[in-house]
Design an enzyme around this catalytic site. Sequence first.
Site, PDB file in Angstrom:
ATOM      1  N   CYS A 113       0.543  -1.195  -0.039  1.00  0.00           N
ATOM      2  CA  CYS A 113      -0.164   0.043   0.060  1.00  0.00           C
ATOM      3  C   CYS A 113       0.842   1.327   0.035  1.00  0.00           C
ATOM      4  CB  CYS A 113      -0.800   0.146   1.317  1.00  0.00           C
ATOM      5  SG  CYS A 113      -2.168  -1.540   1.207  1.00  0.00           S
ATOM      6  N   HIS A 253      -3.399   7.081   2.609  1.00  0.00           N
ATOM      7  CA  HIS A 253      -3.957   5.655   2.121  1.00  0.00           C
ATOM      8  C   HIS A 253      -5.228   5.327   2.642  1.00  0.00           C
ATOM      9  CE1 HIS A 253      -4.122   1.485   1.071  1.00  0.00           C
ATOM     10  NE2 HIS A 253      -3.782   1.009   2.194  1.00  0.00           N
ATOM     11  N   ASN A 283     -10.074  -0.367   0.226  1.00  0.00           N
ATOM     12  CA  ASN A 283      -8.629  -0.515   0.148  1.00  0.00           C
ATOM     13  C   ASN A 283      -7.954  -1.027  -1.353  1.00  0.00           C
ATOM     14  OD1 ASN A 283      -6.106  -0.569   0.543  1.00  0.00           O
ATOM     15  ND2 ASN A 283      -6.044  -1.479   2.828  1.00  0.00           N
TER      16      ASN A 283
HETATM   17  N1  COA Z   1     -18.596  -9.035   9.237  1.00  0.00           N
HETATM   18  C1  COA Z   1     -19.116  -9.375  10.657  1.00  0.00           C
HETATM   19  N2  COA Z   1     -18.278  -9.609  11.623  1.00  0.00           N
HETATM   20  C2  COA Z   1     -17.061  -9.869  11.576  1.00  0.00           C
HETATM   21  C3  COA Z   1     -16.356  -9.434  10.147  1.00  0.00           C
HETATM   22  C4  COA Z   1     -17.277  -9.023   9.098  1.00  0.00           C
HETATM   23  N3  COA Z   1     -16.764  -8.840   7.905  1.00  0.00           N
HETATM   24  N4  COA Z   1     -14.989  -9.788  10.240  1.00  0.00           N
HETATM   25  C5  COA Z   1     -14.845 -10.066  11.493  1.00  0.00           C
HETATM   26  N5  COA Z   1     -15.864  -9.977  12.143  1.00  0.00           N
HETATM   27  C6  COA Z   1     -16.247 -10.447  13.546  1.00  0.00           C
HETATM   28  C7  COA Z   1     -14.910 -11.435  14.237  1.00  0.00           C
HETATM   29  O1  COA Z   1     -14.931 -12.791  14.075  1.00  0.00           O
HETATM   30  C8  COA Z   1     -14.837 -11.100  15.636  1.00  0.00           C
HETATM   31  O2  COA Z   1     -16.022 -11.652  16.079  1.00  0.00           O
HETATM   32  P1  COA Z   1     -15.763 -12.273  17.507  1.00  0.00           P
HETATM   33  O3  COA Z   1     -15.475 -11.535  18.472  1.00  0.00           O
HETATM   34  O4  COA Z   1     -17.123 -13.383  17.950  1.00  0.00           O
HETATM   35  O5  COA Z   1     -14.411 -13.355  17.530  1.00  0.00           O
HETATM   36  C9  COA Z   1     -15.500  -9.510  15.562  1.00  0.00           C
HETATM   37  O6  COA Z   1     -15.992  -9.267  14.423  1.00  0.00           O
HETATM   38  C10 COA Z   1     -14.555  -8.402  16.068  1.00  0.00           C
HETATM   39  O7  COA Z   1     -13.200  -8.826  15.263  1.00  0.00           O
HETATM   40  P2  COA Z   1     -12.111  -7.638  15.556  1.00  0.00           P
HETATM   41  O8  COA Z   1     -11.000  -8.259  14.468  1.00  0.00           O
HETATM   42  O9  COA Z   1     -11.885  -7.644  16.854  1.00  0.00           O
HETATM   43  O10 COA Z   1     -12.836  -6.250  15.014  1.00  0.00           O
HETATM   44  P3  COA Z   1     -11.781  -4.893  14.928  1.00  0.00           P
HETATM   45  O11 COA Z   1     -12.764  -4.076  15.774  1.00  0.00           O
HETATM   46  O12 COA Z   1     -10.343  -5.213  15.356  1.00  0.00           O
HETATM   47  O13 COA Z   1     -11.790  -4.579  13.501  1.00  0.00           O
HETATM   48  C11 COA Z   1     -10.770  -4.250  11.397  1.00  0.00           C
HETATM   49  C12 COA Z   1     -11.454  -5.244  12.608  1.00  0.00           C
HETATM   50  C13 COA Z   1      -9.939  -5.382  10.497  1.00  0.00           C
HETATM   51  C14 COA Z   1     -11.748  -3.518  10.909  1.00  0.00           C
HETATM   52  C15 COA Z   1      -9.585  -3.473  12.138  1.00  0.00           C
HETATM   53  O14 COA Z   1      -8.842  -4.226  12.900  1.00  0.00           O
HETATM   54  C16 COA Z   1      -8.788  -2.793  11.318  1.00  0.00           C
HETATM   55  O15 COA Z   1      -9.326  -1.874  10.705  1.00  0.00           O
HETATM   56  N6  COA Z   1      -7.382  -2.986  11.128  1.00  0.00           N
HETATM   57  C17 COA Z   1      -6.635  -2.303  10.169  1.00  0.00           C
HETATM   58  C18 COA Z   1      -6.748  -2.843   8.644  1.00  0.00           C
HETATM   59  C19 COA Z   1      -5.967  -2.222   7.794  1.00  0.00           C
HETATM   60  O16 COA Z   1      -6.079  -1.171   7.478  1.00  0.00           O
HETATM   61  N7  COA Z   1      -5.499  -3.042   6.713  1.00  0.00           N
HETATM   62  C20 COA Z   1      -4.816  -2.726   5.546  1.00  0.00           C
HETATM   63  C21 COA Z   1      -3.635  -1.889   6.089  1.00  0.00           C
HETATM   64  S1  COA Z   1      -2.928  -1.481   4.317  1.00  0.00           S
END
Ligand code: COA
Length: 326
Positions: A113, A253, A283
């Site tokens: 990215c 980004h 993204n």
């Molecule tokens: N829909 C519904 N539920 C979902 C899901 C989806 N698409 N994806 C994950 N979940 C669930 C998980 O299974 C988890 O359930 P559980 O608590 O029963 O196990 C729950 O949602 C929480 O997941 P978690 O990983 O704790 O969520 P989060 O608040 O950390 O958010 C992201 C997840 C990915 C949105 C966040 O971590 C993020 O944005 N990270 C940065 C990612 C990024 O920018 N990447 C690119 C960089 S270049």
Amino acid sequence: MLRKVEIIGTGSAIPKLRVANDDLSKIMDTSDEWISTRTGIRARHLAVEETTTGMAVEAAKHAMEKAKVVPEEIDLIIAATVSPDRFFPNLSCEIQREIGAKHAVAFDINAACSGFLFALNLASTYLKSGVYQTALILGAETLSKMMDWTDRSTCVLFGDGAGAAIVRASESEEAGGILSMVQGSDGAAGMVLNCSNRPANNPYVKNDTALSYTYMNGQEVYKFAVRTVPRAVTQVVEQAGLSMEEIDYFLLHQANYRIIEAAAKRLKQPMEKFPTNLQECGNISAASVPILLDNVNSAGTIKKGDKIVLAGFGAGLTWGAAVLVW
Ligand code: COA
């Protein structure tokens, strides 16, 4: 005379198929509420007929048209991608063939990215040194083919598309140009966001490994982003000899709206200075920054003389930022 390096044209292309969060909730256990509250993403465009090369070529043609540059003037093509259509020939050579830039040297880089920022830095170094005069740089991705569509925690976040810019050396007093750039890498932390290549399959290996798709530890990547982006932006603005208040727009980004909000807060800058398109695009890795740049350029949001920060961060881990005068 000081040799400046400026972006003189931008272009972009995204696939026709728009997939809203509600469309995804029909094929997997997710919801618009979950995706949009955590990320700001409401839709993404996914390639069906489109290819990485096809979208890159379309973006390149728009950028050349805006810059009023003909293919024969391009000396250098650097495409940043993690999802080319082929291992070889490289994407840049394919673009060269399609647009007829027969005098160009063409090669790809992979910095995920941050790729467009790395391409800009590299092109700028070539142009500043006088080796080349005009470069075409791009970020182009078909990330949808690298997703595990049974893994709802990653596949909902990404989209497909391409962005391009024509970069030119200039000695004109009126030219804008790049004022400063910073880059960084942290390979030691790299496995938090990865996608493995094909496994070895020569006659001496017993191999029943399935093809690998994108893996992400979302929380670790989130922490990395909110720590690194404000630091890189602060560094690059200081190097440019400017204050944060003097920056008109920050084009970050487009991974997650909450990451952008956190960065704005740490930088003590209003969200109005942070245009976004992730709501509609998700993204798109290396293509994210150049598509956003083309969006704000085409809309007339950024004007000649504006001071702009571009910043990317992602797999590697890698990050890059630049300050430029438009
Ligand atoms: N829909 C519904 N539920 C979902 C899901 C989806 N698409 N994806 C994950 N979940 C669930 C998980 O299974 C988890 O359930 P559980 O608590 O029963 O196990 C729950 O949602 C929480 O997941 P978690 O990983 O704790 O969520 P989060 O608040 O950390 O958010 C992201 C997840 C990915 C949105 C966040 O971590 C993020 O944005 N990270 C940065 C990612 C990024 O920018 N990447 C690119 C960089 S270049």
